[in-house]
Design an enzyme around this catalytic site. Structure first.
Site, short mmCIF file in Angstrom:
data_model
loop_
_atom_site.label_atom_id
_atom_site.label_comp_id
_atom_site.label_asym_id
_atom_site.label_seq_id
_atom_site.Cartn_x
_atom_site.Cartn_y
_atom_site.Cartn_z
CD GLU A 209 -3.17 -0.88 0.46
OE1 GLU A 209 -3.49 0.16 0.40
OE2 GLU A 209 -3.61 -1.84 0.10
CB CYS B 146 -1.80 7.10 1.86
SG CYS B 146 -3.13 6.05 2.52
#
Lengths: 468, 471
Positions: free
Chosen positions: A209, A243
């Site tokens: 990720e 993010c």
């Protein structure tokens, strides 16, 4: 290798079969729930110390969203674990054909500092639910949370099967030399490459990720004040250290003119006239990161904010305009409370701009016209997508969350986390007798046998009529 | 880089959006179907030249199984492509939440020589169905099939979007330096090193991979079984394609009593299949190349040759062979055999068999034979492998509804049927909200407050089901 002993110990626990029964997994997951309940105050305090995370935000992302994932897993675990029976063909009609959900074994979860509980705990839930043993490596950058997790988690989870390792970069490199059966990494793309290269040595499957610059297209047809609020919320949550935050806005010059006062109002509504005094606005996690983000301010022109305070690691909620592509802020993920606005002529230019860059973790598009939102979705590629809001798509456990290209590989949340940490084993259990059915396939071969084999095993194309 | 031009060419076609519409994908898939129909004879001949593949076997694996995958895909493509609506929570009730099936972009498929059409074509079906552009690299070891594919496939598929590259080891390394959006690699695990090299190359570009590798697939035979049936099914799996099958039973584990019973049964099965001199049977293949022949021949000095053992270097013929009393230290137990040799390793009981299996790298398949279902289930339960088949060999991979893939050193990822489509698809989580309805959002905005938090929790939280609170 300093971690070989720990990995062996967990592997022995894995081979003992301890983590397989559902009751065991449920007990561990319930213990995680108690950790979140009993240590809530400690978690809020640690994250406040680490990055000035407002307790409201910490409670939402580190407690509530985690408990949702926990309850989703507990509510569905027996269903997820079951053998999945599959369609059979003529030849296998009388057999048992199913997908067995096997754990991988000993897995490693490496977490970053920005949502320091959430980003190790949500993968951990899936890893435990899937029956694995787990080593958790929290981030050394969020020091207080790291200490809390290292000291306290072992009081809740079975130490034979789950362990927390505290390690800096060098030690993490040594940790990665060991053979794991799955590696789940959340962090930057450059470190992602290193992790995948280490995994390649052992043929270890990975989920990465990562991140990128998430574009936020705002069309001329929208409710400007709503857009400003939703974009500001997504950008300034956790002082921009998210993010999936909108990284930069793409809009027409006309829309920029309308957005600026709307953003100014949203920021004032949220944080008051001096955000440095607001209890609801965070700080940058460390000095190094503060310097990095602060340096990006010398790009374009500060339209809103721009103030900084090094001692507090405070950077004001900031909006920049008049950007050039060559500016530093347009080259790296910002990961701070700065929102650049880049003007484009129209949606086509916006889409070309997005497509000429690395594929991001998420693309955002705002328009009152559904067709415009759908166009952006259709003509771009990204990990995920949200129309007319920011961040919200990851709060639904039924949607897969993951990147593509340099923003990542693999996906999780909800059942997708369980599936990530599960080996889907195709199984066929046939009868010891009924050999006559098999005779067709054995040599000596013949045209006649081939005809019958074909008739017994072929899958026909549906809906194609032959007019005679 | 000699391939940069080609990759750019395909990337431009990808960006043009040509491969997205369903009609386009269906047309390409139908063209693949015509390739299999019209070039059937050429395929049978090429594989016969490459490894003496019997035409029955070639028809079954290279044509029939491929057409099944093709039809399965054509029958279901519109359903697989559709946005998948998902459950929503209270907050998102009025929104649109779905999974969009996006192609990855330009993908690379590297295939081995043993089922040289099947092992590039089945992944290709999924890659095309998912909307990608594809570079196919068939194996240089199966030279005749490689030539056929390189010359002929371009007459069927759109050359803007699909290309065949012929390359040896060195050139493949250069090919792998390019950035692909997905790499699908099938190789023999005899070199798990090649799988590692592919994954290491992929890591430089953060390219997701599927690796279909191999290993030594154990075949446990319990004392309670129909010995003749077992012998036939195991012999079939072992000697199909002269043993050059990644999911072939690699070695047998059984008691010394069962070895004694199995031997005559295997002898009988082999004779039934291939006659008294298998070398003269049209139904038994040959080893693909001299290098491979010599490697397999060297494995014969393991245990004791109980059946077969004859070889002919000129023909690259190795007789259907069974080795008895093989020790774990013997050559045949050190690497994947990939030839028509079946070692039998004696164990005391099922627990010893399971320990033996678990002490070794996880294989692509585990086989267990027993009339007692509980025994079969025990082996399944207490071991780990890519796939599993009880009371037969190979058959589990003929069902398109079962995922096919390895674990550990036998591989990573899975395919067949919808799993191939999913392999080459990026599952994009999408939420489309309303521009209005802003009051609903107000709860989450600063300034934060305890009351807001309580309301937010009430609207967001997922409760644990089935927990009664007795007051």
């Amino acid at each position: 290798n300093p971690y070989a002993g720990l990995v062996s110990r967990l592997r022995a626990a894995w081979l003992s079969g301890k983590t397989r029964p559902m009751e065991y997994r449920v007990a561990q997951l319930e213990a995680l729930g108690r950790f979140l309940d009993e240590k809530k105050q400690e978690i809020l305090e640690a994250t406040a110390l680490d990055m000035g995370k407002p307790p409201f935000e910490a409670e939402f992302s580190e407690i509530l969203l985690c408990k949702n994932e926990l309850n989703t897993a507990l509510n569905n675990l027996s269903h997820w674990m079951k053998d999945e029976h599959v369609d059979k063909n003529l030849v296998t009609q009388l057999d048992s054909a199913f997908i067995r959900k096997d754990p991988y074994g000993v897995v490693l979860i490496i977490a970053p500092w920005n949502y320091p509980i959430h980003v190790f705990l949500v993968p951990l839930i899936g890893a435990i639910a899937a029956g694995n043993c787990v080593i958790i490596k929290p981030s050394e950058t969020s020091k207080n949370t790291e200490r809390l997790v290292a000291e306290v988690l072992s009081c809740y989870l079975d130490n034979d099967c789950y362990a927390v390792v505290t390690a800096g970069t060098q030690e993490t490199t040594r940790l990665l030399e060991n053979k794991f059966d799955y590696i789940f990494f959340t962090g930057t793309s450059s470190v992602g490459r290193i992790v995948m290269a280490a995994a390649a040595k052992h043929l270890t499957p990975v989920t990465l990720e990562l991140g990128g610059k998430n574009p936020c297209y705002v069309s001329d047809t929208c409710d400007v004040q709503n857009v400003a609020r939703r974009v500001a919320w997504g950008r300034f949550f956790n002082a921009g250290q998210t993010c999936i935050a909108p990284d930069y806005v793409l809009c027409s010059a006309k829309m920029q003119e309308k957005l600026l006062p709307a953003l100014r109002k949203a920021i004032a509504d949220f944080y008051g006239p001096n955000p440095q005094e607001s209890p609801d606005f965070g700080r940058i996690v460390g000095d190094k990161q503060f310097q990095q983000v602060q340096a990006l301010l010398h790009s374009g022109r500060v339209a809103i904010g721009g103030q900084t305070d090094e001692k507090e690691r405070y950077i004001a909620p900031t909006v920049l305009v008049d950007l050039q592509l060559s500016h530093p802020i347009m080259k790296e993920e910002i990961f701070g409370p700065i929102l650049p606005i880049v003007t484009v002529a129209n949606v086509d230019e916006a889409i070309d701009f997005i497509n000429s860059r690395e594929r991001p973790l998420v693309v955002y598009a705002f328009s009152s016209d559904d067709k415009v939102v759908n166009q952006v979705l259709e003509r771009t590629s990204s990990g995920g997508f949200c129309g007319n809001d920011t961040l919200m798509h990851v709060t639904l456990t039924s949607l897969p969350f993951g990147g593509i290209g340099s923003s990542g590989l693999g996906m999780y949340h909800g059942k997708f986390t369980f599936d990530t940490f599960t080996h889907h084993r195709g199984c066929l259990h046939r009868n010891m007798g009924r050999e006559a059915l098999n005779a067709l396939r054995y040599p000596p071969y013949s045209r006649q046998k081939l005809g019958v084999v074909r008739a017994a095993s072929e899958v026909k194309r549906r809906g194609v009529c032959t007019l005679l």
